[in-house]
Design a protein around this motif. Structure first.
Motif, PDB file in Angstrom:
ATOM      1  N   ALA A   7       0.836  -1.197   0.000  1.00  0.00           N
ATOM      2  CA  ALA A   7       0.000   0.000   0.000  1.00  0.00           C
ATOM      3  C   ALA A   7       0.872   1.249   0.000  1.00  0.00           C
ATOM      4  O   ALA A   7       1.830   1.343   0.760  1.00  0.00           O
ATOM      5  CB  ALA A   7      -0.917   0.006   1.222  1.00  0.00           C
ATOM      6  N   CYS A  12      -2.507   4.610  -5.013  1.00  0.00           N
ATOM      7  CA  CYS A  12      -3.892   4.539  -4.525  1.00  0.00           C
ATOM      8  C   CYS A  12      -4.794   5.323  -5.471  1.00  0.00           C
ATOM      9  O   CYS A  12      -4.410   6.383  -5.969  1.00  0.00           O
ATOM     10  CB  CYS A  12      -3.965   5.127  -3.117  1.00  0.00           C
ATOM     11  N   TRP A  57       0.558   5.835   3.554  1.00  0.00           N
ATOM     12  CA  TRP A  57      -0.568   4.935   3.266  1.00  0.00           C
ATOM     13  C   TRP A  57      -1.525   4.977   4.443  1.00  0.00           C
ATOM     14  O   TRP A  57      -1.194   5.491   5.508  1.00  0.00           O
ATOM     15  CB  TRP A  57      -0.100   3.502   3.018  1.00  0.00           C
TER      16      TRP A  57
END
Ligand code: SF4
Length: 69
Positions: A7, A12, A57
């Motif tokens: 992540a 994202c 993240w």
């Protein structure tokens, strides 16, 4: 920095690397658009999007969608 399952904000779907809140932000920084803008300073002011670094993240991480998905 260790992350969970790879992540990272810069991969994202909610990361926006084009419009920074201000010149003080680093080149690696971007905006998190998971939530609406917050903390409108005054009635004529604009709400602010949280500034995050590319390698940050959070638990809302969602991978960017690709054309194949
Ligand atoms: S803070 Fe969370 S939701 Fe926002 S861009 Fe980073 S990983 Fe995605």
């Amino acid at each position: 920095m260790a992350t969970t399952q790879g992540a990272a904000c810069n991969s994202c779907r909610y990361f926006d690397d084009h419009k920074l809140n201000g010149a003080a932000a680093s080149a690696d920084a971007g905006l998190c658009r998971f939530n609406p803008p917050v903390s409108q300073p005054d009635p004529q002011g604009h709400g602010l999007w949280p500034v995050v670094a590319g390698q940050d993240w959070c638990g809302h991480f969602t991978a960017e969608q690709t054309a194949a998905e």
